[in-house]
Design a protein around this motif. Structure first.
Motif, PDB file in Angstrom:
ATOM      1  N   MET A   1      -7.350   4.252 -11.489  1.00  0.00           N
ATOM      2  CA  MET A   1      -6.778   3.120 -10.808  1.00  0.00           C
ATOM      3  C   MET A   1      -7.496   1.856 -11.284  1.00  0.00           C
ATOM      4  N   THR A   2      -6.728   0.799 -11.497  1.00  0.00           N
ATOM      5  CA  THR A   2      -7.330  -0.468 -11.901  1.00  0.00           C
ATOM      6  C   THR A   2      -7.769  -1.245 -10.658  1.00  0.00           C
ATOM      7  N   ILE A   3      -8.594  -2.248 -10.870  1.00  0.00           N
ATOM      8  CA  ILE A   3      -9.026  -3.093  -9.763  1.00  0.00           C
ATOM      9  C   ILE A   3      -7.823  -3.845  -9.189  1.00  0.00           C
ATOM     10  N   GLY A   4      -6.847  -4.145 -10.034  1.00  0.00           N
ATOM     11  CA  GLY A   4      -5.616  -4.792  -9.567  1.00  0.00           C
ATOM     12  C   GLY A   4      -4.834  -3.908  -8.613  1.00  0.00           C
ATOM     13  N   GLU A   5      -4.757  -2.628  -8.924  1.00  0.00           N
ATOM     14  CA  GLU A   5      -4.064  -1.688  -8.035  1.00  0.00           C
ATOM     15  C   GLU A   5      -4.805  -1.562  -6.707  1.00  0.00           C
ATOM     16  N   ALA A   6      -6.133  -1.502  -6.772  1.00  0.00           N
ATOM     17  CA  ALA A   6      -6.932  -1.428  -5.543  1.00  0.00           C
ATOM     18  C   ALA A   6      -6.729  -2.684  -4.697  1.00  0.00           C
ATOM     19  N   TYR A   7      -6.700  -3.843  -5.353  1.00  0.00           N
ATOM     20  CA  TYR A   7      -6.445  -5.108  -4.652  1.00  0.00           C
ATOM     21  C   TYR A   7      -5.110  -5.052  -3.916  1.00  0.00           C
ATOM     22  N   LEU A   8      -4.060  -4.602  -4.601  1.00  0.00           N
ATOM     23  CA  LEU A   8      -2.729  -4.551  -3.982  1.00  0.00           C
ATOM     24  C   LEU A   8      -2.680  -3.572  -2.814  1.00  0.00           C
ATOM     25  N   ILE A   9      -3.335  -2.439  -2.951  1.00  0.00           N
ATOM     26  CA  ILE A   9      -3.371  -1.461  -1.846  1.00  0.00           C
ATOM     27  C   ILE A   9      -4.036  -2.083  -0.631  1.00  0.00           C
ATOM     28  N   ARG A  10      -5.168  -2.741  -0.849  1.00  0.00           N
ATOM     29  CA  ARG A  10      -5.895  -3.384   0.262  1.00  0.00           C
ATOM     30  C   ARG A  10      -5.060  -4.524   0.856  1.00  0.00           C
ATOM     31  N   LEU A  11      -4.471  -5.344   0.008  1.00  0.00           N
ATOM     32  CA  LEU A  11      -3.658  -6.455   0.493  1.00  0.00           C
ATOM     33  C   LEU A  11      -2.490  -5.946   1.324  1.00  0.00           C
ATOM     34  N   ASN A  12      -1.772  -4.962   0.824  1.00  0.00           N
ATOM     35  CA  ASN A  12      -0.616  -4.440   1.553  1.00  0.00           C
ATOM     36  C   ASN A  12      -1.011  -3.843   2.895  1.00  0.00           C
ATOM     37  N   LYS A  13      -2.151  -3.167   2.948  1.00  0.00           N
ATOM     38  CA  LYS A  13      -2.634  -2.616   4.210  1.00  0.00           C
ATOM     39  C   LYS A  13      -2.933  -3.731   5.203  1.00  0.00           C
ATOM     40  N   LEU A  14      -3.615  -4.776   4.744  1.00  0.00           N
ATOM     41  CA  LEU A  14      -3.948  -5.890   5.633  1.00  0.00           C
ATOM     42  C   LEU A  14      -2.695  -6.635   6.095  1.00  0.00           C
ATOM     43  N   LEU A  15      -1.745  -6.843   5.188  1.00  0.00           N
ATOM     44  CA  LEU A  15      -0.514  -7.518   5.576  1.00  0.00           C
ATOM     45  C   LEU A  15       0.230  -6.718   6.634  1.00  0.00           C
ATOM     46  N   LYS A  16       0.265  -5.411   6.452  1.00  0.00           N
ATOM     47  CA  LYS A  16       0.929  -4.553   7.445  1.00  0.00           C
ATOM     48  C   LYS A  16       0.192  -4.608   8.779  1.00  0.00           C
ATOM     49  N   ASP A  17      -1.138  -4.498   8.747  1.00  0.00           N
ATOM     50  CA  ASP A  17      -1.943  -4.532   9.979  1.00  0.00           C
ATOM     51  C   ASP A  17      -1.782  -5.856  10.722  1.00  0.00           C
ATOM     52  N   LYS A  18      -1.661  -6.945   9.970  1.00  0.00           N
ATOM     53  CA  LYS A  18      -1.557  -8.276  10.577  1.00  0.00           C
ATOM     54  C   LYS A  18      -0.104  -8.705  10.786  1.00  0.00           C
ATOM     55  N   ASN A  19       0.825  -7.831  10.421  1.00  0.00           N
ATOM     56  CA  ASN A  19       2.258  -8.097  10.577  1.00  0.00           C
ATOM     57  C   ASN A  19       2.663  -9.393   9.855  1.00  0.00           C
ATOM     58  N   ILE A  20       2.234  -9.510   8.598  1.00  0.00           N
ATOM     59  CA  ILE A  20       2.536 -10.669   7.762  1.00  0.00           C
ATOM     60  C   ILE A  20       3.410 -10.206   6.607  1.00  0.00           C
ATOM     61  N   THR A  21       4.498 -10.903   6.362  1.00  0.00           N
ATOM     62  CA  THR A  21       5.349 -10.552   5.230  1.00  0.00           C
ATOM     63  C   THR A  21       4.720 -11.074   3.936  1.00  0.00           C
ATOM     64  N   THR A  22       5.120 -10.463   2.842  1.00  0.00           N
ATOM     65  CA  THR A  22       4.632 -10.925   1.544  1.00  0.00           C
ATOM     66  C   THR A  22       5.061 -12.365   1.312  1.00  0.00           C
ATOM     67  N   TYR A  23       6.290 -12.699   1.694  1.00  0.00           N
ATOM     68  CA  TYR A  23       6.791 -14.063   1.535  1.00  0.00           C
ATOM     69  C   TYR A  23       5.902 -15.056   2.273  1.00  0.00           C
ATOM     70  N   ARG A  24       5.596 -14.763   3.520  1.00  0.00           N
ATOM     71  CA  ARG A  24       4.740 -15.653   4.314  1.00  0.00           C
ATOM     72  C   ARG A  24       3.342 -15.762   3.699  1.00  0.00           C
ATOM     73  N   PHE A  25       2.808 -14.634   3.247  1.00  0.00           N
ATOM     74  CA  PHE A  25       1.484 -14.634   2.628  1.00  0.00           C
ATOM     75  C   PHE A  25       1.466 -15.527   1.385  1.00  0.00           C
ATOM     76  N   VAL A  26       2.471 -15.388   0.537  1.00  0.00           N
ATOM     77  CA  VAL A  26       2.548 -16.185  -0.691  1.00  0.00           C
ATOM     78  C   VAL A  26       2.609 -17.674  -0.349  1.00  0.00           C
ATOM     79  N   LYS A  27       3.413 -18.025   0.638  1.00  0.00           N
ATOM     80  CA  LYS A  27       3.555 -19.435   1.013  1.00  0.00           C
ATOM     81  C   LYS A  27       2.267 -19.992   1.605  1.00  0.00           C
ATOM     82  N   GLU A  28       1.609 -19.237   2.457  1.00  0.00           N
ATOM     83  CA  GLU A  28       0.405 -19.728   3.132  1.00  0.00           C
ATOM     84  C   GLU A  28      -0.835 -19.693   2.241  1.00  0.00           C
TER      85      GLU A  28
END
Length: 80
Positions: free
Chosen positions: A1-28
């Motif tokens: 696994m690359t560090i980029g893949e690990a980053y995305l896994i962690r990001l997606n988990k946090l977004l799900k836990d915080k109930n934040i959409t990818t769109y909202r995350f990108v904008k903010e």
């Protein structure tokens, strides 16, 4: 696994836990959607430290808190 893949896994988990959409995350976070897409499609495999900083800041956490996950302790991570 690359560090980029690990980053995305962690990001997606946090977004799900915080109930934040990818769109909202990108904008903010002001992180270009293309940056996340390039990591997802493996066009880019090694994100810069500034991406970790922007991500943590947008999620109202420190970089240490973002990296405090077993996914980053894996011996299987490739640092390119």
């Amino acid at each position: 696994m690359t560090i980029g893949e690990a980053y995305l896994i962690r990001l997606n988990k946090l977004l799900k836990d915080k109930n934040i959409t990818t769109y909202r995350f990108v904008k903010e976070s002001c992180i270009p959607e293309a940056t996340l897409r390039n990591l997802k499609t493996k066009r880019s495999k090694s994100p810069k430290m500034s991406l970790f900083y922007q991500t943590a800041n947008a999620l109202d956490m420190t970089i240490n808190e973002f990296l405090d996950d077993p996914i980053f302790n894996s011996d299987d991570i490739e640092f390119l």
